[in-house]
Design an enzyme around this catalytic site. Structure first.
Site, PDB file in Angstrom:
ATOM      1  N   PRO A  31      -0.946   4.242  -0.709  1.00 18.34           N
ATOM      2  CG  PRO A  31       0.965   5.348  -1.436  1.00 18.34           C
ATOM      3  CD  PRO A  31      -0.440   4.983  -1.866  1.00 18.34           C
ATOM      4  CG  LEU A  32      -0.317   2.617   5.400  1.00 19.63           C
ATOM      5  CD1 LEU A  32       0.587   2.200   6.555  1.00 19.63           C
ATOM      6  CD2 LEU A  32      -1.716   2.066   5.596  1.00 19.63           C
ATOM      7  N   PRO A  70       3.374  -3.546   3.015  1.00 18.55           N
ATOM      8  CG  PRO A  70       5.674  -3.433   3.398  1.00 18.55           C
ATOM      9  CD  PRO A  70       4.658  -3.999   2.447  1.00 18.55           C
ATOM     10  CG  LEU A  71       5.598   0.978   3.387  1.00 16.86           C
ATOM     11  CD1 LEU A  71       6.727   1.572   2.563  1.00 16.86           C
ATOM     12  CD2 LEU A  71       5.673   1.487   4.815  1.00 16.86           C
ATOM     13  N   GLY A  72       0.903  -0.031   2.472  1.00 15.08           N
ATOM     14  CA  GLY A  72      -0.385   0.246   1.855  1.00 15.08           C
ATOM     15  C   GLY A  72      -0.475  -0.108   0.389  1.00 15.08           C
ATOM     16  N   GLY A  73       0.639  -0.484  -0.237  1.00 14.90           N
ATOM     17  CA  GLY A  73       0.610  -0.904  -1.631  1.00 14.90           C
ATOM     18  C   GLY A  73       0.365   0.257  -2.579  1.00 14.90           C
ATOM     19  CG  PHE A  74      -0.964  -0.697  -6.315  1.00 13.25           C
ATOM     20  CD1 PHE A  74       0.235  -0.486  -6.987  1.00 13.25           C
ATOM     21  CD2 PHE A  74      -1.457  -1.983  -6.245  1.00 13.25           C
ATOM     22  CE1 PHE A  74       0.913  -1.531  -7.592  1.00 13.25           C
ATOM     23  CE2 PHE A  74      -0.792  -3.042  -6.850  1.00 13.25           C
ATOM     24  CZ  PHE A  74       0.395  -2.810  -7.526  1.00 13.25           C
ATOM     25  CE1 TYR A 134       5.272 -10.564  -8.408  1.00 14.98           C
ATOM     26  CE2 TYR A 134       7.430 -10.538  -7.382  1.00 14.98           C
ATOM     27  CZ  TYR A 134       6.067 -10.634  -7.283  1.00 14.98           C
ATOM     28  OH  TYR A 134       5.493 -10.783  -6.040  1.00 14.98           O
TER      29      TYR A 134
END
Length: 290
Positions: free
Chosen positions: A222-223, A216-220, A66
């Protein structure tokens, strides 16, 4: 200084001699865009890390890839000497190219170099947890991981790694790793909409092995779900809070590592994950992946 995670949502998780808060922190977003280069606000990034410790979070996820090296350097600057009870998990198995890609780097000499980079940039003599990053940017890729994981097992025997795990792994690769050396965690993509690892999570829970979902929220991407939005509206909270709370309630071996570069957002994530979801809420959310 000793961090105390007792007040964090989800409590703690213990595997062998390793105990961490189930609500952790992922440091990837502290680097620049797409985890390349320095942060736009260095002082803000350092403030986030200090707030992580102040909140009692004892599990920080990072990688020398990173930045590269940027997040590890920030962690060292903000938190060394490290608080008692804080555990830093890192990953090896990929390099960064000039375009921001993640080319695999899993030859024995490459893995040894990456472990050394993590030790140097974090300012540590021993790494608490090293995950072998598998697959590629598109997801898991089947195939034997024996040579790479045996290299990490050798480094563990040499005393520079305490615990091992795998990331972006198939269930078969998890089982292969377990035949080589004990693992304490699996770090894979998993969220309300992507539940391909349900059976693996349940097996790992029976074996007292942590499961750490990334994105956990969909990454790039989002959900986006009307059911998720409806539950959030009913509870007067955000979809992000509901998604985090659902993960904590999904299984006791799930550990969260949501990332943020904002102190305010970090506090919001902690507060949101503490929301109690009803049976009706859980039923509605479970339907998202169907």
């Amino acid at each position: 200084m000793t961090v105390k995670p007792a007040t964090l949502p989800g409590g703690t998780w213990t595997s062998g001699d390793l105990t961490v808060a189930r609500f952790g922190y992922g440091a990837m977003q502290l680097a620049g865009p797409w985890a390349m280069g320095p942060p736009a606000d260095r002082d803000g990034a350092l403030a986030v890390l200090r707030e992580v410790a102040d909140l009692g979070i004892t599990h920080i996820d990072t990688s020398a890839a990173y930045g590269p090296a940027i997040t590890n350097q920030l962690i060292r600057e903000a938190l060394q000497p490290y608080p008692d009870g804080l555990h830093i998990a890192t990953k090896v198995g990929a390099n960064r190219d000039e375009q921001g890609g993640w080319p695999p780097a899993r030859q024995p000499n490459e893995l040894r170099r990456q472990v050394g980079e993590n030790l140097e940039t974090l300012g540590l003599d021993v790494l608490d947890l090293v995950n072998l990053r598998l697959g590629d940017a598109e997801g898991t890729v089947p195939g034997s991981i024996a040579e790479a994981f045996e290299t990490l097992a050798d480094l563990q025997r040499e005393g520079v790694i305490r615990h091992l795990g795998v990331s972006n792994a198939t269930a078969e690769q998890v089982a292969e790793a377990q035949q080589i050396a004990p693992i304490v965690c699996v770090q894979n993509m998993y969220n309300l909409a992507h539940r391909h690892d349900d059976a693996l999570i349940d097996r790992l829970a029976r074996e007292n092995i942590a499961y750490v979902p990334f994105f956990p929220l969909g990454g790039f991407n989002p959900l986006q779900s009307s059911a998720l939005s409806a539950v959030a509206t009913r509870l007067n909270t955000t979809p992000m809070a509901v998604a985090l709370a659902w993960l904590l309630q999904r299984s006791p071996n799930i550990l969260l590592i949501p990332g943020t570069s904002s102190v305010a957002h970090l506090r919001e994530n902690v507060a949101g994950a503490a929301i109690a979801l009803s049976a009706a809420d859980l039923a509605a959310l479970d339907g998202i992946a169907e």
